[in-house]
Design an enzyme around this catalytic site. Structure first.
Site, PDB file in Angstrom:
ATOM      1  N   HIS A   1      -7.508  20.417  20.096  1.00 18.31           N
ATOM      2  CA  HIS A   1      -7.813  21.457  19.124  1.00 18.31           C
ATOM      3  C   HIS A   1      -8.562  20.881  17.916  1.00 18.31           C
ATOM      4  O   HIS A   1      -9.479  21.500  17.382  1.00 18.31           O
ATOM      5  CB  HIS A   1      -6.520  22.140  18.685  1.00 18.31           C
ATOM      6  CG  HIS A   1      -6.695  23.154  17.619  1.00 18.31           C
ATOM      7  ND1 HIS A   1      -6.092  23.056  16.389  1.00 18.31           N
ATOM      8  CD2 HIS A   1      -7.430  24.297  17.568  1.00 18.31           C
ATOM      9  CE1 HIS A   1      -6.429  24.088  15.642  1.00 18.31           C
ATOM     10  NE2 HIS A   1      -7.251  24.854  16.325  1.00 18.31           N
TER      11      HIS A   1
ATOM     12  N   GLU B   1     -12.113  20.505  18.778  1.00 15.78           N
ATOM     13  CA  GLU B   1     -12.794  21.801  18.714  1.00 15.78           C
ATOM     14  C   GLU B   1     -13.332  22.050  17.303  1.00 15.78           C
ATOM     15  O   GLU B   1     -14.470  22.481  17.115  1.00 15.78           O
ATOM     16  CB  GLU B   1     -11.831  22.923  19.108  1.00 15.78           C
ATOM     17  CG  GLU B   1     -12.415  24.323  18.969  1.00 15.78           C
ATOM     18  CD  GLU B   1     -11.390  25.365  18.595  1.00 15.78           C
ATOM     19  OE1 GLU B   1     -11.641  26.140  17.645  1.00 15.78           O
ATOM     20  OE2 GLU B   1     -10.319  25.413  19.238  1.00 15.78           O
ATOM     21  N   HIS B   2     -12.514  21.752  16.290  1.00 17.35           N
ATOM     22  CA  HIS B   2     -12.966  21.880  14.909  1.00 17.35           C
ATOM     23  C   HIS B   2     -14.144  20.953  14.625  1.00 17.35           C
ATOM     24  O   HIS B   2     -15.126  21.347  13.989  1.00 17.35           O
ATOM     25  CB  HIS B   2     -11.821  21.534  13.947  1.00 17.35           C
ATOM     26  CG  HIS B   2     -10.825  22.625  13.747  1.00 17.35           C
ATOM     27  ND1 HIS B   2     -10.565  23.174  12.512  1.00 17.35           N
ATOM     28  CD2 HIS B   2     -10.014  23.268  14.619  1.00 17.35           C
ATOM     29  CE1 HIS B   2      -9.631  24.103  12.623  1.00 17.35           C
ATOM     30  NE2 HIS B   2      -9.275  24.171  13.892  1.00 17.35           N
TER      31      HIS B   2
ATOM     32  N   GLU C   1      -3.384  25.064   9.104  1.00 14.79           N
ATOM     33  CA  GLU C   1      -3.361  26.104  10.139  1.00 14.79           C
ATOM     34  C   GLU C   1      -2.030  26.088  10.867  1.00 14.79           C
ATOM     35  O   GLU C   1      -1.448  27.138  11.158  1.00 14.79           O
ATOM     36  CB  GLU C   1      -4.506  25.873  11.124  1.00 14.79           C
ATOM     37  CG  GLU C   1      -4.589  26.926  12.213  1.00 14.79           C
ATOM     38  CD  GLU C   1      -5.705  26.653  13.209  1.00 14.79           C
ATOM     39  OE1 GLU C   1      -5.637  27.218  14.326  1.00 14.79           O
ATOM     40  OE2 GLU C   1      -6.631  25.886  12.896  1.00 14.79           O
TER      41      GLU C   1
END
Length: 454
Positions: A66, A69-70, A146
């Site tokens: 993840h 992905e950022h 997040e």
């Protein structure tokens, strides 16, 4: 973020896909290119799916899929930080990405004339990502925040996370997609670089283009922009399994919340052979019988008639790389307890097993497959999503007719059989949210939905 699609919706999209033309070609470097022509409007979607999700992570580096992905939005050798999104927006398009247990995908939606721009940008970051220590240090803080908002400050998400960590003792689904906070605190830019080098290669990706396009032209563009990216040897993937559960598990999660909540999770098979498997189809129908609409069994009995629950549901997803779960969930009505709700859910399962499923219920659930197609058929985006997800979990868009046929062939006896075989205590994990007093502080909020905004 984790994004999964129930077979019911996949089947709905599948009716449309099966009727239209889908074309496939594999480039010399291993990139699979799939084109779905839909000429109703002058728009298209490009999606690149990498068969690498959080289930491929190693101990101590959970969350790296993840985080990467950022970082894919943080610039390349020739495209500065933030410029990818700016150029797509300037072209009148929109773009985003999502990470799941099973895959990571990136997409752009825009006018058909701007596909070369999207391909140029996407192929550039497939090979030239600028993973600087400085940008990583800033972005890992964003991911940690997040996690605080989406999980630590969300009682239901916390329950789900702890439940999965209890259900899966051996399989990598044990760890959350966003990662454990301790791992995030210790991740380095080097971990992200290693992930990028390991998995972000054309021979581990599927390019899906759907919309007002011609396949021959798309294949030529794909060769032009992606064809020169070299393939690399992929690590040997281990075939992770989860051993048979040896007795019921229970857990209680105490977290600030207004109401208690109950989730019952049973281990369940997923679709591996679209032509010959039948249990996943029967489980989809079982979920529909229990929770297909407001008149389905659970809502009718536990919410309307007995007023035992304020909400109740059943869930099952047959499309995944790893093992599956069949879940029953609910919030007890005011003055009722989670113990009473659990007893009510168990009684409904026992009633189904003992008394069977009516032909009228079967017809209703199967008709929903066709009805959903009507609602979804105008979305080019979801047509591409269907193709990408199936290809990324080891199935194929070519399986769609077989899947549709399989669910239509389910019998009442098969629904009862899977309920009797799988919805049993030795196969069950029960998770209860024990609500704690809410603090006076205003709770942080985060946008709803599975996509992450950059």
């Amino acid at each position: 973020m984790n994004l999964r699609f129930p077979l019911m919706l996949l089947m709905a999209w599948g009716v449309q896909t099966a009727q239209a033309e889908v074309f496939e070609q594999r480039l010399a470097n291993g990139l699979k290119v799939i084109v779905k022509e839909d000429h109703r409007a002058p728009v298209l979607v490009q999606q690149v799916w990498y068969r690498a999700g959080s289930m491929d992570e190693r101990t101590g580096t959970t969350g790296v899929a993840h985080v990467l992905e950022h970082m894919m939005f943080k610039g390349t050798k020739t495209v500065p930080v933030g410029e990818f999104s700016r150029r797509i927006a300037a072209a009148g398009g929109r773009e985003n990405a999502f990470t799941s247990y099973d895959y990571t995908a990136y997409f752009q939606q825009l006018h058909k004339s701007r596909l070369p721009l999207a391909m140029q940008l996407e192929s550039d970051r497939m090979q030239n990502l600028n993973l600087s220590d400085a940008e990583f240090a800033k972005e890992i803080k964003v991911v940690m925040e997040e996690r605080r908002m989406r999980t630590d400050d969300d009682a239901h998400a916390m329950l789900q996370e702890r439940m999965l960590a209890t259900v899966f003792q051996e399989h990598p689904y044990h760890s959350p997609v966003i990662g454990w906070m301790n791992d995030l605190e210790n991740l380095s830019a080097g971990d992200a670089r290693a992930w990028y080098q390991r998995w972000y290669v054309p021979n581990n990706a599927v390019l899906v283009v759907a919309g007002d396009v011609k396949a021959k032209e798309i294949f030529a563009l794909a060769q032009r922009y992606y064809g020169a990216i070299p393939a690399r040897a992929l690590p040997v993937r281990k075939n992770y399994l989860e051993s048979e559960q040896l007795g019921m598990k229970r857990l209680v999660v105490k977290a600030p919340a207004e109401l208690p909540y109950l989730e019952m999770a049973y281990h369940a098979p997923v679709l591996r052979d679209a032509e010959h498997d039948w249990k996943p189809y029967a489980l989809e129908v079982l979920a529909g019988v229990l929770d297909g609409n407001e008149s389905a069994r659970l809502n009718q009995a536990l919410v309307r008639e007995q007023q035992l629950a304020s909400s109740v549901g059943a869930g099952y997803d047959s499309v995944s790389r790893g093992p599956g779960l069949f879940t029953l969930t609910g919030t007890p009505s005011e003055g009722r307890t989670v113990e009473e709700l659990e007893a009510g859910l168990r009684l409904q399962v026992a009633k189904l097993v003992n008394e069977g499923v009516s032909e009228e219920e079967l017809r209703r659930v199967k008709a929903q497959v066709t009805a959903n197609e009507v609602y979804q058929r105008d979305s080019v985006f979801y047509q591409a999503m269907q193709i990408g997800q199936l290809e990324s979990v080891g199935l194929s868009y070519k399986d769609i007719p077989l899947m549709l046929k399989g669910i239509q062939a389910v019998t009442a006896e098969q629904v009862v059989e899977v309920a009797r075989e799988l919805l049993k205590d030795d196969n069950l994990t029960v998770a209860v949210l024990d609500p704690q007093p809410l603090s006076g502080k205003s709770r942080r909020t985060v946008p709803a939905g599975g996509f992450h905004a950059h």
